[in-house]
Design a protein around this motif. Structure first.
Motif, PDB file in Angstrom:
ATOM      1  N   GLY A 185       0.801  -1.222   0.000  1.00 33.07           N
ATOM      2  CA  GLY A 185       0.000   0.000   0.000  1.00 33.07           C
ATOM      3  C   GLY A 185       0.837   1.278   0.000  1.00 33.07           C
ATOM      4  N   LYS A 186       0.414   2.252  -0.795  1.00 31.36           N
ATOM      5  CA  LYS A 186       1.038   3.578  -0.772  1.00 31.36           C
ATOM      6  C   LYS A 186       0.514   4.338   0.441  1.00 31.36           C
ATOM      7  CE  LYS A 186       1.105   8.090  -3.157  1.00 31.36           C
ATOM      8  NZ  LYS A 186       0.763   8.863  -4.352  1.00 31.36           N
ATOM      9  N   GLY A 187       1.424   4.742   1.310  1.00 31.87           N
ATOM     10  CA  GLY A 187       1.017   5.430   2.534  1.00 31.87           C
ATOM     11  C   GLY A 187       1.641   6.809   2.644  1.00 31.87           C
ATOM     12  N   PHE A 201       0.799  12.778   3.786  1.00 33.60           N
ATOM     13  CA  PHE A 201       0.446  14.049   3.149  1.00 33.60           C
ATOM     14  C   PHE A 201       1.355  14.275   1.950  1.00 33.60           C
ATOM     15  CE2 PHE A 201       0.217  18.583   2.304  1.00 33.60           C
ATOM     16  CZ  PHE A 201      -1.160  18.705   2.192  1.00 33.60           C
ATOM     17  N   ASP A 202       0.727  14.565   0.820  1.00 36.01           N
ATOM     18  CA  ASP A 202       1.480  14.788  -0.417  1.00 36.01           C
ATOM     19  C   ASP A 202       1.365  16.249  -0.838  1.00 36.01           C
ATOM     20  OD1 ASP A 202       2.746  14.709  -2.841  1.00 36.01           O
ATOM     21  OD2 ASP A 202       1.191  13.540  -3.865  1.00 36.01           O
ATOM     22  N   SER A 203       2.348  17.048  -0.414  1.00 34.24           N
ATOM     23  CA  SER A 203       2.354  18.465  -0.818  1.00 34.24           C
ATOM     24  C   SER A 203       2.914  18.615  -2.229  1.00 34.24           C
ATOM     25  CB  SER A 203       3.241  19.262   0.150  1.00 34.24           C
ATOM     26  OG  SER A 203       4.606  18.905  -0.060  1.00 34.24           O
ATOM     27  N   PHE A 225      -5.513  12.215   1.913  1.00 39.42           N
ATOM     28  CA  PHE A 225      -6.037  10.900   1.515  1.00 39.42           C
ATOM     29  C   PHE A 225      -5.013  10.073   0.733  1.00 39.42           C
ATOM     30  CE2 PHE A 225     -10.125  13.433   1.478  1.00 39.42           C
ATOM     31  CZ  PHE A 225     -10.743  12.768   2.526  1.00 39.42           C
ATOM     32  N   ASP A 226      -3.791  10.613   0.599  1.00 40.61           N
ATOM     33  CA  ASP A 226      -2.806   9.926  -0.247  1.00 40.61           C
ATOM     34  C   ASP A 226      -2.233   8.665   0.419  1.00 40.61           C
ATOM     35  OD1 ASP A 226      -1.747   9.903  -2.791  1.00 40.61           O
ATOM     36  OD2 ASP A 226       0.025  11.076  -2.272  1.00 40.61           O
ATOM     37  N   MET A 227      -2.793   8.332   1.580  1.00 39.00           N
ATOM     38  CA  MET A 227      -2.398   7.086   2.256  1.00 39.00           C
ATOM     39  C   MET A 227      -3.529   6.057   2.205  1.00 39.00           C
ATOM     40  SD  MET A 227      -4.482   8.205   4.489  1.00 39.00           S
ATOM     41  CE  MET A 227      -4.566   6.803   5.606  1.00 39.00           C
ATOM     42  N   ALA A 284       5.791  13.097  -8.296  1.00 38.67           N
ATOM     43  CA  ALA A 284       5.550  11.704  -8.697  1.00 38.67           C
ATOM     44  C   ALA A 284       6.274  10.814  -7.697  1.00 38.67           C
ATOM     45  CB  ALA A 284       6.027  11.470 -10.122  1.00 38.67           C
ATOM     46  N   GLU A 285       5.827  10.921  -6.421  1.00 37.14           N
ATOM     47  CA  GLU A 285       6.546  10.283  -5.315  1.00 37.14           C
ATOM     48  C   GLU A 285       6.039   8.883  -4.991  1.00 37.14           C
ATOM     49  OE1 GLU A 285       3.944  12.080  -4.920  1.00 37.14           O
ATOM     50  OE2 GLU A 285       2.828  10.950  -3.412  1.00 37.14           O
ATOM     51  N   GLY A 286       4.772   8.638  -5.324  1.00 32.74           N
ATOM     52  CA  GLY A 286       4.168   7.349  -4.955  1.00 32.74           C
ATOM     53  C   GLY A 286       4.954   6.195  -5.550  1.00 32.74           C
ATOM     54  N   ALA A 299      -2.661   2.050  -4.725  1.00 42.00           N
ATOM     55  CA  ALA A 299      -2.104   3.387  -4.573  1.00 42.00           C
ATOM     56  C   ALA A 299      -2.995   4.465  -5.181  1.00 42.00           C
ATOM     57  CB  ALA A 299      -0.730   3.446  -5.246  1.00 42.00           C
ATOM     58  N   THR A 300      -3.086   5.589  -4.481  1.00 42.14           N
ATOM     59  CA  THR A 300      -3.688   6.802  -5.054  1.00 42.14           C
ATOM     60  C   THR A 300      -2.592   7.434  -5.895  1.00 42.14           C
ATOM     61  OG1 THR A 300      -2.978   7.865  -3.016  1.00 42.14           O
ATOM     62  CG2 THR A 300      -5.298   7.246  -3.146  1.00 42.14           C
ATOM     63  N   LEU A 301      -2.338   6.833  -7.064  1.00 40.90           N
ATOM     64  CA  LEU A 301      -1.082   7.126  -7.748  1.00 40.90           C
ATOM     65  C   LEU A 301      -1.108   8.318  -8.693  1.00 40.90           C
ATOM     66  CD1 LEU A 301       1.720   5.844  -7.460  1.00 40.90           C
ATOM     67  CD2 LEU A 301       1.321   4.655  -9.604  1.00 40.90           C
TER      68      LEU A 301
HETATM   69 ZN    ZN Z   1       0.917  11.149  -4.054  1.00 45.44          ZN
END
Ligand code: ZN
Ligand code: BES
Ligand code: MN
Length: 501
Positions: free
Chosen positions: A270-272, A275-277, A293-295, A354-356, A379-381
């Motif tokens: 799972g992508k956790g 927080f994705d700034s 919600f990016d986790m 593009a960190e996921g 993943a919320t990719l």
């Molecule tokens: Zn992300």
């Protein structure tokens, strides 16, 4: 939520706070509803006429204390066509019933659904959906509200059977109800973690939740690798994402042992990103709050593991969560930086947003150590997946057609659907870099496909699938909140794998 099954031959005489009775289109009544109608001198038929009640799924009318009926209330719910409606219609009918029940203040409800047919589905499926929707319908976010909404809550749901069934059928029905309840509870856990703000739901918080799930459960083990350990493993891609943060990254591993000791496990990754700034490639301000919600991929792994530990299928399942924040700072990764992944593949970080894929690629390499039967990452990719599929379908990518069709089938059965997207080699060219083995972005076209193509390079020689849940994991607007998807799909897939072996 207490869920049970009961034979109720005479629903009019059954005492409860609310009796839920289906009504078909054109005012046709199923047997149980017709029986109650007779006892109360045709009040149901009269009401259906006077209110122009269409009987469409998603519609209902409430009757207060009808004479001759023991229930305090009767909720008439639209059940669609008498010949049968589709699975979506059945779910719409039931979830509407639970929202309507909320406004009545009923503490218990009895559903008489025996004569309602769903096209292509049996009574067991219906019982499972009833258990699931009763449980998810009960979820409310309260954690950071100083005055949560008061009021009585529905706490008992009974599936009423019009006539007695064999012990075998009764057992199977009760099991289906409980199964639905367990999946619903897993979804609620996923929703709660998704909804929690990023200042509470940090990578360490996710790790504590994983530990709590494993505590006191002999079949579930948990270990958490800290940054030092991930560095030793050579996870330079994962570490590059967390470089600008204060919150330490966590690689969380849950091991459920329900199968034979050496049986190859199913691995969920799972992508956790709590927080994705966007990092140095900072996102624009609008709706940036939604990046808490990016986790949700990580939360769906926890929710699925929770459902699995309750249902105890005979198989081995490993859940791996790569948890970190993506923040800008003086120590953050810069666009153009080249990092080295655990697999030894060097990556040019052209866009830090593009960190996921950067945290997942190292988690995939770690997953391969288990010699898994299959690896599924969630993943919320990509925003591009939302453009392609909206919120109704999760994007499915796989290097194995059999695995892809099993996941699609599980999604259809759970009504937590996915849609397969291409993973052709042709797209790989978009990931060429002049300065590393691969770039972390693939240009403007087919953003969700090139993201999946990036991941596929780290899943070579594995049976692997990737679910892009960027659209399906949460709702926005007035109903903003995590959906609990794709826990239904994943649990159904795992249960079907256990049934096969
Ligand atoms: Zn992300
Ligand atoms: N977490 C986002 C994807 C996302 C965006 C999900 C909006 C749901 C709604 C991901 O980390 C991201 O930022 N992806 C970028 C990739 C791009 C830089 C190639 C995107 O989709 O814009
Ligand atoms: Mn991002």
């Amino acid at each position: 939520m207490h869920l049970s099954l009961k034979t109720i031959a005479d629903p009019a005489a059954h005492r409860c706070s609310c009796l839920v009775l289906p009504v078909f289109e054109e005012g046709k009544l199923p047997l149980a509803t017709a029986a109650v109608n007779k006892v109360c001198n045709g009040r149901i038929t009269k009401l259906v006429k006077s209110e122009h009640f269409s009987g469409a799924p998603g519609k209902s009318v409430l009757l207060h204390a009808p004479a001759g009926v023991a229930a305090e209330r009767v909720l008439l719910i639209g059940a669609g066509k008498a010949q049968g409606s589709d699975p979506g219609g059945f779910r719409k009918m039931i979830s509407h019933a639970f929202s309507a029940l909320k406004t009545t203040g009923s503490s218990d409800a009895v559903f008489m659904l025996s004569d309602v047919d769903t096209i292509g589905r049996d009574a067991l499926w219906q019982a499972q959906q009833l258990g699931l929707l009763a449980t998810t319908g009960d979820y409310r976010y309260t954690r950071t509200l100083s005055r949560p909404e008061p009021g009585p809550r529905l706490n008992r749901v009974v599936a009423g059977l019009s006539k007695p069934c064999s012990a075998k059928v009764t057992r199977a029905m009760a099991r289906a109800l409980v199964e639905g309840g367990a999946i619903g509870a897993g979804m609620n856990m996923t929703r709660e973690l998704g909804n929690l703000p990023a200042n509470i739901c940090t990578p360490s918080y996710l790790a504590s939740q994983a530990r709590a799930l494993a505590r006191g459960n002999a079949a579930l083990g948990c270990k958490v690798l800290d940054e030092k350990k991930t560095k030793e493993l050579g996870m330079g891609a994962l570490l590059s994402v967390t470089a600008g943060t204060r919150e330490p990254a966590q690689l969380i591993v849950l091991e459920y042992r329900g199968g034979a000791r050496h049986a190859a496990p199913q691995v969920l990754v799972g992508k956790g990103v709590t927080f994705d700034s966007g990092g140095i490639s900072l996102k624009p301000g609008a709706a940036m709050d939604e990046m808490k919600f990016d986790m949700c991929g990580a939360a769906s792994v926890l929710g699925t593991m929770s459902a699995i530990t309750r249902l105890k299928p005979r198989l081995n399942v490993v859940g791996i969560i790569a948890a970190c924040e993506n923040m800008p700072s003086g120590s953050a990764t810069r666009p153009g930086d080249v990092v080295r992944s655990m697999a030894g593949i060097t990556i040019e970080v052209l866009n830090t947003d593009a960190e996921g894929r950067l945290i997942l690629c190292d988690a995939l390499s770690y997953a391969a150590r288990y010699k898994p039967a299959a690896i599924i990452d969630i993943a919320t990719l990509t925003g591009a997946c939302v453009v392609a599929l909206g919120k109704h379908a999760s994007g499915l990518f796989s290097n194995d057609e059999e695995l892809a069709s099993e996941l699609l089938a599980a999604g259809n059965l759970a009504h937590d659907r996915a849609w397969q997207m291409p993973l052709w080699d042709d797209y790989q060219e978009q990931l060429k870099s002049n300065f590393a083995d691969v770039a972390n972005i693939g240009g403007p076209g087919a953003g969700s496909v090139t993201a999946a193509c990036f991941l596929s390079r780290f899943a070579k020689n594995q049976r692997w699938a990737h679910l892009d849940i960027a659209g399906s994991a949460w709702d926005n607007g007035a109903a903003k909140g995590a959906t609990g998807r794709p826990v239904g799909l994943l649990t159904r897939y795992l249960l079907s794998q256990a049934a096969r072996s």
